[in-house]
Design a protein around this motif. Sequence first.
Motif, PDB file in Angstrom:
ATOM      1  N   THR A   1       0.849  -1.189   0.000  1.00 18.74           N
ATOM      2  CA  THR A   1       0.000   0.000   0.000  1.00 18.74           C
ATOM      3  C   THR A   1       0.885   1.239   0.000  1.00 18.74           C
ATOM      4  O   THR A   1       2.003   1.213   0.515  1.00 18.74           O
ATOM      5  CB  THR A   1      -0.934   0.031   1.224  1.00 18.74           C
TER       6      THR A   1
ATOM      7  N   THR B   1       0.566   5.849  -0.156  1.00 21.33           N
ATOM      8  CA  THR B   1      -0.274   7.039  -0.107  1.00 21.33           C
ATOM      9  C   THR B   1       0.278   8.025  -1.122  1.00 21.33           C
ATOM     10  O   THR B   1       1.477   8.315  -1.116  1.00 21.33           O
ATOM     11  CB  THR B   1      -0.284   7.667   1.300  1.00 21.33           C
ATOM     12  N   SER B   2      -0.596   8.516  -2.007  1.00 24.30           N
ATOM     13  CA  SER B   2      -0.153   9.448  -3.046  1.00 24.30           C
ATOM     14  C   SER B   2       0.089  10.826  -2.455  1.00 24.30           C
ATOM     15  O   SER B   2      -0.288  11.118  -1.312  1.00 24.30           O
ATOM     16  CB  SER B   2      -1.206   9.542  -4.152  1.00 24.30           C
TER      17      SER B   2
ATOM     18  N   ILE C   1      -4.180  10.061  -1.172  1.00 19.09           N
ATOM     19  CA  ILE C   1      -5.095   8.977  -1.511  1.00 19.09           C
ATOM     20  C   ILE C   1      -4.355   7.673  -1.253  1.00 19.09           C
ATOM     21  O   ILE C   1      -3.217   7.499  -1.688  1.00 19.09           O
ATOM     22  CB  ILE C   1      -5.543   9.061  -2.986  1.00 19.09           C
ATOM     23  N   ASN C   2      -4.995   6.754  -0.529  1.00 17.61           N
ATOM     24  CA  ASN C   2      -4.391   5.460  -0.218  1.00 17.61           C
ATOM     25  C   ASN C   2      -4.621   4.494  -1.387  1.00 17.61           C
ATOM     26  O   ASN C   2      -5.738   4.375  -1.880  1.00 17.61           O
ATOM     27  CB  ASN C   2      -5.022   4.871   1.050  1.00 17.61           C
ATOM     28  N   TYR C   3      -3.551   3.820  -1.799  1.00 19.85           N
ATOM     29  CA  TYR C   3      -3.613   2.870  -2.906  1.00 19.85           C
ATOM     30  C   TYR C   3      -3.044   1.528  -2.489  1.00 19.85           C
ATOM     31  O   TYR C   3      -2.212   1.453  -1.585  1.00 19.85           O
ATOM     32  CB  TYR C   3      -2.799   3.362  -4.112  1.00 19.85           C
TER      33      TYR C   3
ATOM     34  N   CYS D   1      -1.601  -2.188  -4.455  1.00 18.87           N
ATOM     35  CA  CYS D   1      -1.319  -2.963  -5.664  1.00 18.87           C
ATOM     36  C   CYS D   1      -1.247  -4.437  -5.262  1.00 18.87           C
ATOM     37  O   CYS D   1      -0.607  -4.780  -4.262  1.00 18.87           O
ATOM     38  CB  CYS D   1       0.009  -2.513  -6.277  1.00 18.87           C
TER      39      CYS D   1
ATOM     40  N   PHE E   1      -4.805  -2.482  -9.012  1.00 21.88           N
ATOM     41  CA  PHE E   1      -4.167  -1.275  -8.482  1.00 21.88           C
ATOM     42  C   PHE E   1      -5.324  -0.358  -8.168  1.00 21.88           C
ATOM     43  O   PHE E   1      -5.956   0.185  -9.075  1.00 21.88           O
ATOM     44  CB  PHE E   1      -3.225  -0.651  -9.510  1.00 21.88           C
ATOM     45  N   CYS E   2      -5.646  -0.253  -6.878  1.00 18.33           N
ATOM     46  CA  CYS E   2      -6.906   0.390  -6.529  1.00 18.33           C
ATOM     47  C   CYS E   2      -6.769   1.294  -5.312  1.00 18.33           C
ATOM     48  O   CYS E   2      -5.901   1.081  -4.465  1.00 18.33           O
ATOM     49  CB  CYS E   2      -7.952  -0.677  -6.235  1.00 18.33           C
ATOM     50  N   PRO E   3      -7.646   2.277  -5.230  1.00 12.62           N
ATOM     51  CA  PRO E   3      -7.688   3.076  -4.009  1.00 12.62           C
ATOM     52  C   PRO E   3      -8.308   2.249  -2.882  1.00 12.62           C
ATOM     53  O   PRO E   3      -9.162   1.400  -3.126  1.00 12.62           O
ATOM     54  CB  PRO E   3      -8.585   4.263  -4.371  1.00 12.62           C
TER      55      PRO E   3
END
Length: 180
Positions: free
Chosen positions: A85, A87-88, A92-94, A96, A115-117
């Motif tokens: 995981t 954080t952008s 935003i938490n992502y 993969c 690959f999702c939030p």
Amino acid sequence: MSTWRFDQAATRKSLAWMIVKDEYPFSCADGEGFSDLCATGMPKFQIPSRQTVSRDCYELYVAERLNLKKLLQLECQRVCLTTDTQTSIQRINYMCITAHFIDRKWKVQKIILNFCPISSHRGENIGKAIEKCLNDWGIDEVMTITVNNARSSDTAIAFLKKKMKNWPDGCVMNSEFLHM
């Protein structure tokens, strides 16, 4: 020599592949340089709009996803997952999720499944996102899951172990070696 026939649909599909492979924006077909190239090399090509290019790329994704699902069903006995995981910069938490497996020809395959939030870095949220991804892909035979050493990863794996106990062939050796 053979005769060649122009095919608008095949050229549009090739444009979509180019955009995906080379990570171009959908608007690349709007450029003056692209228009000049097409006028010179493919004068019959009607350059699609940005919306059409976007739709073509999505249709390509849907077709490739179906191909990957078939590959997983036909060629894969067990998958090993890796996940992480981030954080952008926009906070935003992502997450993969990548599947690794050996196909029938003994070739190692590596496929990014998702690959999702995610709503947060809490372990249960991560576990639920992994479970949803596995269900979406029809994967029910997991060998290992490799995660980082964060406490939330321990919680996510514990959540998944509980869920996978109810799956017919979910884990090897009662999930003893699931967590890597």
